[in-house]
Enzyme design. Structure first.
Site, PDB file in Angstrom:
ATOM      1  N   ASN A  88      -5.406  -0.594   7.867  1.00  0.00           N
ATOM      2  CA  ASN A  88      -4.125   0.031   8.225  1.00  0.00           C
ATOM      3  C   ASN A  88      -4.253   0.726   9.578  1.00  0.00           C
ATOM      4  O   ASN A  88      -4.649   1.884   9.669  1.00  0.00           O
ATOM      5  CB  ASN A  88      -3.704   1.018   7.132  1.00  0.00           C
ATOM      6  CG  ASN A  88      -2.371   1.683   7.436  1.00  0.00           C
ATOM      7  OD1 ASN A  88      -1.719   1.346   8.431  1.00  0.00           O
ATOM      8  ND2 ASN A  88      -1.969   2.620   6.604  1.00  0.00           N
TER       9      ASN A  88
ATOM     10  N   ASN B 230       9.379   8.646   4.753  1.00  0.00           N
ATOM     11  CA  ASN B 230       8.222   9.410   4.267  1.00  0.00           C
ATOM     12  C   ASN B 230       7.352   9.867   5.421  1.00  0.00           C
ATOM     13  O   ASN B 230       7.263   9.210   6.458  1.00  0.00           O
ATOM     14  CB  ASN B 230       7.378   8.556   3.298  1.00  0.00           C
ATOM     15  CG  ASN B 230       6.315   7.736   4.015  1.00  0.00           C
ATOM     16  OD1 ASN B 230       5.223   8.232   4.310  1.00  0.00           O
ATOM     17  ND2 ASN B 230       6.656   6.492   4.346  1.00  0.00           N
TER      18      ASN B 230
ATOM     19  N   CYS C  29      -0.314   3.433  10.573  1.00  0.00           N
ATOM     20  CA  CYS C  29       0.344   4.581   9.939  1.00  0.00           C
ATOM     21  C   CYS C  29       1.043   5.426  11.007  1.00  0.00           C
ATOM     22  O   CYS C  29       0.411   5.860  11.961  1.00  0.00           O
ATOM     23  CB  CYS C  29      -0.645   5.439   9.182  1.00  0.00           C
ATOM     24  SG  CYS C  29       0.186   6.913   8.558  1.00  0.00           S
TER      25      CYS C  29
ATOM     26  N   GLY D 254      12.269   0.278   2.829  1.00  0.00           N
ATOM     27  CA  GLY D 254      13.383  -0.084   1.951  1.00  0.00           C
ATOM     28  C   GLY D 254      14.374  -1.021   2.620  1.00  0.00           C
ATOM     29  O   GLY D 254      14.153  -1.492   3.739  1.00  0.00           O
TER      30      GLY D 254
ATOM     31  N   GLY E 222      11.260  -3.903   2.802  1.00  0.00           N
ATOM     32  CA  GLY E 222      12.589  -3.924   2.204  1.00  0.00           C
ATOM     33  C   GLY E 222      12.856  -4.999   1.179  1.00  0.00           C
ATOM     34  O   GLY E 222      14.006  -5.207   0.788  1.00  0.00           O
TER      35      GLY E 222
ATOM     36  N   LEU F  48      -1.031  10.525   4.646  1.00  0.00           N
ATOM     37  CA  LEU F  48      -2.253   9.853   4.235  1.00  0.00           C
ATOM     38  C   LEU F  48      -3.103  10.659   3.249  1.00  0.00           C
ATOM     39  O   LEU F  48      -4.326  10.705   3.358  1.00  0.00           O
ATOM     40  CB  LEU F  48      -3.078   9.484   5.466  1.00  0.00           C
ATOM     41  CG  LEU F  48      -3.617   8.091   5.336  1.00  0.00           C
ATOM     42  CD1 LEU F  48      -3.402   7.324   6.603  1.00  0.00           C
ATOM     43  CD2 LEU F  48      -5.063   8.102   4.951  1.00  0.00           C
TER      44      LEU F  48
ATOM     45  N   SER G  53       0.827  -1.213   0.000  1.00  0.00           N
ATOM     46  CA  SER G  53       0.000   0.000   0.000  1.00  0.00           C
ATOM     47  C   SER G  53       0.861   1.262   0.000  1.00  0.00           C
ATOM     48  O   SER G  53       1.942   1.289   0.570  1.00  0.00           O
ATOM     49  CB  SER G  53      -0.880  -0.009   1.251  1.00  0.00           C
ATOM     50  OG  SER G  53      -1.635   1.172   1.314  1.00  0.00           O
TER      51      SER G  53
ATOM     52  N   ILE H 126       5.552  -5.574   7.890  1.00  0.00           N
ATOM     53  CA  ILE H 126       5.355  -4.458   8.803  1.00  0.00           C
ATOM     54  C   ILE H 126       5.047  -3.169   8.035  1.00  0.00           C
ATOM     55  O   ILE H 126       5.369  -3.062   6.846  1.00  0.00           O
ATOM     56  CB  ILE H 126       6.634  -4.217   9.668  1.00  0.00           C
ATOM     57  CG1 ILE H 126       7.872  -4.066   8.766  1.00  0.00           C
ATOM     58  CG2 ILE H 126       6.819  -5.313  10.673  1.00  0.00           C
ATOM     59  CD1 ILE H 126       9.184  -3.735   9.481  1.00  0.00           C
TER      60      ILE H 126
HETATM   61  O1  RRO Z   1       0.627   8.359   4.189  1.00  0.00           O
HETATM   62  C1  RRO Z   1       1.572   8.136   4.975  1.00  0.00           C
HETATM   63  O2  RRO Z   1       2.244   9.041   5.474  1.00  0.00           O
HETATM   64  C2  RRO Z   1       1.917   6.752   5.373  1.00  0.00           C
HETATM   65  C3  RRO Z   1       0.985   5.787   5.749  1.00  0.00           C
HETATM   66 BR1  RRO Z   1      -0.838   6.062   5.660  1.00  0.00          BR
HETATM   67  C4  RRO Z   1       1.436   4.511   6.230  1.00  0.00           C
HETATM   68  O3  RRO Z   1       0.673   3.609   6.617  1.00  0.00           O
HETATM   69  N1  RRO Z   1       2.769   4.304   6.286  1.00  0.00           N
HETATM   70  C5  RRO Z   1       3.670   5.246   5.893  1.00  0.00           C
HETATM   71  O4  RRO Z   1       4.874   4.997   5.952  1.00  0.00           O
HETATM   72  N2  RRO Z   1       3.227   6.457   5.450  1.00  0.00           N
END
Ligand code: RRO
Length: 308
Positions: free
Chosen positions: A128, A68, A131, A219, A246, A72, A20, A193
């Site tokens: 999810n 990142n 996050c 990664g 990763g 969302l 995702s 994970i």
């Molecule tokens: O959108 C994000 O910042 C984000 C989400 Br929803 C997630 O489940 N995992 C991630 O690393 N970033």
């Protein structure tokens, strides 16, 4: 060699699925990845209401993977459902299952999101609860405590007949305990994970690089953490596990399978190896299984578990 894999009664032509988030919420890219050999695809998590992303920078390649804090960004489940329905029609022609990912800040919001994406008839729903980058009713991700993880799982299970995959966080002391709690609450499968909480600092500016300050690391740097999480979960639960974290080669995928994964998610490798990465990884896995004398991924699943 057949790479066919079954997860919750859903048939996957091979076990390598798009994780995702990495390609957003659009149907076109999901279909392109399926056309280039992915065994399944997962959409970016959609929430009850539309969300905009965090301020830039939101994603950075730091050499060993990505960090990142996208925040969302998504159009909301009501707008996402028709996008997913269009994707599903095309994916069905290709024989590639669709996993629709959902997120909410509240337990009731998760149930609403599940009902709404259910209209697109995805093959599976990813819940999810992990996050690391957005707020939650409890002030922290539901995946961090067995009770809250189970509460969301039970609510989503009640809201939909589609099998659910609950996605867990690595940012916990005992992931097996959380896995057992969501299995007990009705999870049909577990994904592990999500990204690992982290921070990078710009030494010239003297402040964190991400506008959100902290973010999720993915990664190659997190692969051993993911393998250990899958290994521990395999000993704690009976439901299928989607191993994510990763993976960028067929050898990495086989490692996940040997730890106990039924399916293997690939995310960041799409950035380093392109949209064709999943098909390539599936081909590499096929060759490697044959070379090592296995007749299918099922043959290799969980064999790394040492019994004393
Ligand atoms: O959108 C994000 O910042 C984000 C989400 Br929803 C997630 O489940 N995992 C991630 O690393 N970033």
């Amino acid at each position: 060699m057949t790479l066919q894999s079954d997860c919750c009664g859903v048939y996957f032509p091979n076990p390598i699925v798009l994780a995702s988030g990495i390609l957003g919420t659009e149907a076109g890219l999901l279909v392109r990845v399926a056309r280039s050999g992915a065994g399944g695809v997962t959409s970016k998590s959609a929430s009850p209401r539309h969300r905009t992303r965090h301020p830039n920078p939101t994603v950075l390649d730091w050499g060993y993977g990505l960090i990142n804090a996208v925040g969302l960004a998504n159009p909301g489940v009501a707008a996402e459902a028709p996008i997913l329905r269009a994707a599903k029609a095309e994916l069905q022609r290709l024989g590639v299952p669709l996993i629709a990912s959902i997120f909410a800040e509240t337990v009731a919001g998760f149930a609403f999101a599940a009902e709404t994406v259910g209209r697109a008839a995805p093959d599976l729903i990813e819940v999810n609860i992990s996050c690391p980058n957005v707020g939650h009713e409890l002030g922290k991700p539901f995946a961090l405590e067995p009770e809250s993880a189970a509460q969301v799982t039970a609510a989503v299970k009640k809201a939909t007949e589609i099998p659910i995959i609950v996605k867990l966080s690595p940012n916990v002391t005992d992931i097996a305990e959380i896995g057992a709690a969501v299995e007990m609450a009705g999870a049909d499968a577990i994904a592990a994970i999500n990204s690992v909480a982290g921070m990078l600092i710009d030494i010239h500016a003297g402040r964190p690089i991400l506008a959100n300050l902290e973010g999720g690391i993915s990664g190659p740097a997190i692969r051993p953490l993911a393998v250990l999480a899958v290994y521990k979960l395999y000993e704690a639960v009976n439901v299928p596990i989607i191993g994510i974290g990763g993976v960028s080669t067929g050898a990495d995928a086989l490692e996940m399978i040997m730890a106990g994964a039924t399916l293997v998610g690939v995310g960041s490798a799409v950035r380093s190896r392109g949209l064709e990465a999943l098909g390539t990884i599936a081909t590499e896995l096929d060759a490697l299984l044959a070379e090592l004398g296995y007749t299918s991924p099922d043959d290799a699943r969980g064999i790394a578990h040492v019994t004393s």
